[in-house]
Design a protein around this motif. Structure first.
Motif, PDB file in Angstrom:
ATOM      1  N   ALA A  99     139.608  18.274 -28.375  1.00 13.70           N
ATOM      2  CA  ALA A  99     139.992  17.085 -27.616  1.00 13.70           C
ATOM      3  C   ALA A  99     141.348  17.292 -26.940  1.00 13.70           C
ATOM      4  N   ALA A 100     142.301  17.878 -27.672  1.00 17.36           N
ATOM      5  CA  ALA A 100     143.620  18.141 -27.099  1.00 17.36           C
ATOM      6  C   ALA A 100     143.522  19.126 -25.936  1.00 17.36           C
ATOM      7  N   GLU A 155     140.893  19.603 -24.048  1.00 14.33           N
ATOM      8  CA  GLU A 155     140.199  18.952 -22.934  1.00 14.33           C
ATOM      9  C   GLU A 155     141.152  18.035 -22.158  1.00 14.33           C
ATOM     10  N   LEU A 156     142.010  17.321 -22.857  1.00 17.49           N
ATOM     11  CA  LEU A 156     143.001  16.483 -22.181  1.00 17.49           C
ATOM     12  C   LEU A 156     143.906  17.327 -21.292  1.00 17.49           C
ATOM     13  N   THR A 157     144.325  18.475 -21.798  1.00 17.46           N
ATOM     14  CA  THR A 157     145.194  19.373 -21.030  1.00 17.46           C
ATOM     15  C   THR A 157     144.463  19.916 -19.803  1.00 17.46           C
ATOM     16  N   SER A 168     141.856  18.626 -18.308  1.00 18.40           N
ATOM     17  CA  SER A 168     141.546  17.539 -17.362  1.00 18.40           C
ATOM     18  C   SER A 168     142.735  17.277 -16.454  1.00 18.40           C
ATOM     19  N   GLY A 169     143.929  17.299 -17.026  1.00 18.37           N
ATOM     20  CA  GLY A 169     145.137  17.133 -16.220  1.00 18.37           C
ATOM     21  C   GLY A 169     145.298  18.261 -15.212  1.00 18.37           C
TER      22      GLY A 169
END
Length: 216
Positions: free
Chosen positions: A200-201, A203-205, A207-208
């Motif tokens: 999840a971490a 993917e957040l990175t 996505s940004g």
């Protein structure tokens, strides 16, 4: 040198940096402390070279993975491969890329992680920040997961689920007006999967990064 570094990595794997002393290394090798100084001048150099030796045994993240049309998907696959390779060696996080004068393997791995960003519309600064962030997520999370095991789990008094449940119950008893966020996520915390949290971490990175590069 190969034998010295192999023994140093074994000591680090067993008990982390505090266990790696010249005396312990000499005992492991069945030689005198003075012999170690033929190869390295101090403990800092030994740690840097041992880190690079361990990284040299990590399969290149891009190895066996054909390049796709999506550089961010390639970055994701490489980051996950690296995480899976180093998650059991939390000591690596403190020394990875610390001294590239002697860490040639680490620098080559960093290069492999960065190459997919060359296919994105980014400035050099954006590429640098992107790969630094991804490296931090991978190496930092691996270090957190390999942190010192609580004694209750180590001695078998309780398993991981019971250990987390103990804190979850404490969190549930908190004042919801003062701790609304903690109350909201407590059930997720109680049953969370560490690898899922890493993904999840990551993917957040990513996505940004995708938004910054204008690819989606």
């Amino acid at each position: 040198m190969e034998a010295v570094l192999g023994a140093a990595v074994a000591l680090l794997d067993e008990a982390g940096a505090p266990a790696l002393t010249f005396r312990a290394l000499a005992a492991r090798l069945g030689t005198g402390v003075g012999t170690i100084y033929w190869y390295v001048s101090n403990k800092d150099e030994l740690l840097d070279r041992a880190t690079d030796h361990a990284i040299g045994g990590v399969p290149a993240p891009a190895e066996g993975q054909p390049q796709s049309d999506d550089p961010i998907a390639d970055l994701r696959a490489m980051a996950i491969a690296l995480f899976d390779a180093i998650v059991d060696r939390p000591w690596l996080s403190a020394y990875f890329m610390r001294n590239t004068d002697v860490q040639g393997n680490s620098l080559r791995l960093y290069e492999k992680l960065g190459q997919p960003t060359l296919r994105l519309d980014l400035t050099p600064r954006q590429r640098f920040h992107a790969v630094s962030a991804i490296t931090s997520v991978v190496v930092g999370t691996a270090a957190d997961l390999g942190a010192e095991i609580p004694p209750e789990i180590l001695d078998g008094t309780m398993d991981r689920d019971a250990y987390l449940a103990r804190f979850a119950e404490q969190w549930r008893s908190l004042d919801s007006a003062e701790f609304p966020f903690v109350q909201e996520i407590v059930d997720e915390f109680a049953g969370h999967d560490d690898r899922d949290q890493f993904l999840a971490a990551l993917e957040l990175t990513l996505s940004g990064l995708r938004l910054q590069a204008g690819t989606g």
